[in-house]
Design an enzyme around this catalytic site. Sequence first.
Site, PDB file in Angstrom:
ATOM      1  N   ASP A  40       0.749  -1.285  -0.183  1.00  0.00           N
ATOM      2  CA  ASP A  40      -0.034  -0.022  -0.033  1.00  0.00           C
ATOM      3  C   ASP A  40       0.988   1.203   0.064  1.00  0.00           C
ATOM      4  OD1 ASP A  40      -2.391  -1.277   0.022  1.00  0.00           O
ATOM      5  OD2 ASP A  40      -2.827  -1.157   2.099  1.00  0.00           O
ATOM      6  N   LYS A  62      -3.526   3.566  -2.396  1.00  0.00           N
ATOM      7  CA  LYS A  62      -4.567   4.429  -2.857  1.00  0.00           C
ATOM      8  C   LYS A  62      -4.155   5.796  -2.110  1.00  0.00           C
ATOM      9  CE  LYS A  62      -8.012   0.768  -2.532  1.00  0.00           C
ATOM     10  NZ  LYS A  62      -7.202  -0.071  -1.544  1.00  0.00           N
ATOM     11  N   MET A 176      -7.229   8.993   9.174  1.00  0.00           N
ATOM     12  CA  MET A 176      -7.676   9.553   7.740  1.00  0.00           C
ATOM     13  C   MET A 176      -8.832  10.615   8.047  1.00  0.00           C
ATOM     14  SD  MET A 176      -7.820   5.704   6.253  1.00  0.00           S
ATOM     15  CE  MET A 176      -8.725   5.014   7.430  1.00  0.00           C
TER      16      MET A 176
END
Length: 261
Positions: A40, A62, A176
Amino acid sequence: MPAVHIQSHVYLIGAGPGDPDLLTVKALRLIETADVVVYDRLVSQPILNLVSPGAELIDVGKAPDHHPFPQPNINSLLVSLSHRFSKIVRLKGGDPYVFGRGSEEAEVLRDAGVAYTVVPGITSAQGIASTTGVPLTHRGLATGVRLVTGHCRAGHDLDLDWDGLADPDTTLVVYMGRGHAAEIARRLISGGLSADMPVMLVVDGTRPSEERHFTTLAGLGATAATIDKRRPTLMVIGRVVELADELAIPLEAELGRVGHG
């Protein structure tokens, strides 16, 4: 259930928050001996440097508002790789089962009959508590800690128990959440938390580029807006942040530890 692929094994590994010194011994051994590593965006370059030169590296990262490799594609890729490789490492930042979607990948592997093992990692909240010196719990300041995500799907509201989260005796860690910082602050204040509640934002936690920003709930939105959205940011909200002045470890001292010298 389909027959298990005896000759292949997928390891869902938590790479921790970035500092390679924080990898588990098991994670390090598997990373160094993998045939292929699927990683990731939040996996740091020093950790990727530990991968064997002969192993194949596949980037499925991502970024905010940019998902070139959607989760269903990652799921299918892992199953496909099990037909070609013996030891497949799926490398995730933090812990694979803490906002890492590791359990979704495990379900797909199970249904496909692919053998897998989960290798835990130090999640970001634990990592930044160690490098900043700010504890997640502390007698008289916080009797517990809650980990939540401040990310939501496009077109959806942040669906959280705001009244329950607005607990002055609990440390709240938001993953996040940079892009929704102003809304998070507004919801928590509406739920009963003081606008003066201390907040620490840690950018690139445990890495040489780590930054620490201190503010309050009232100033959270403005402070978060100054941070590059491409950099991983963790919010710590609670009275434990008051201990930063006496317990926080200077960045210069922390970055001089083993592995960064």
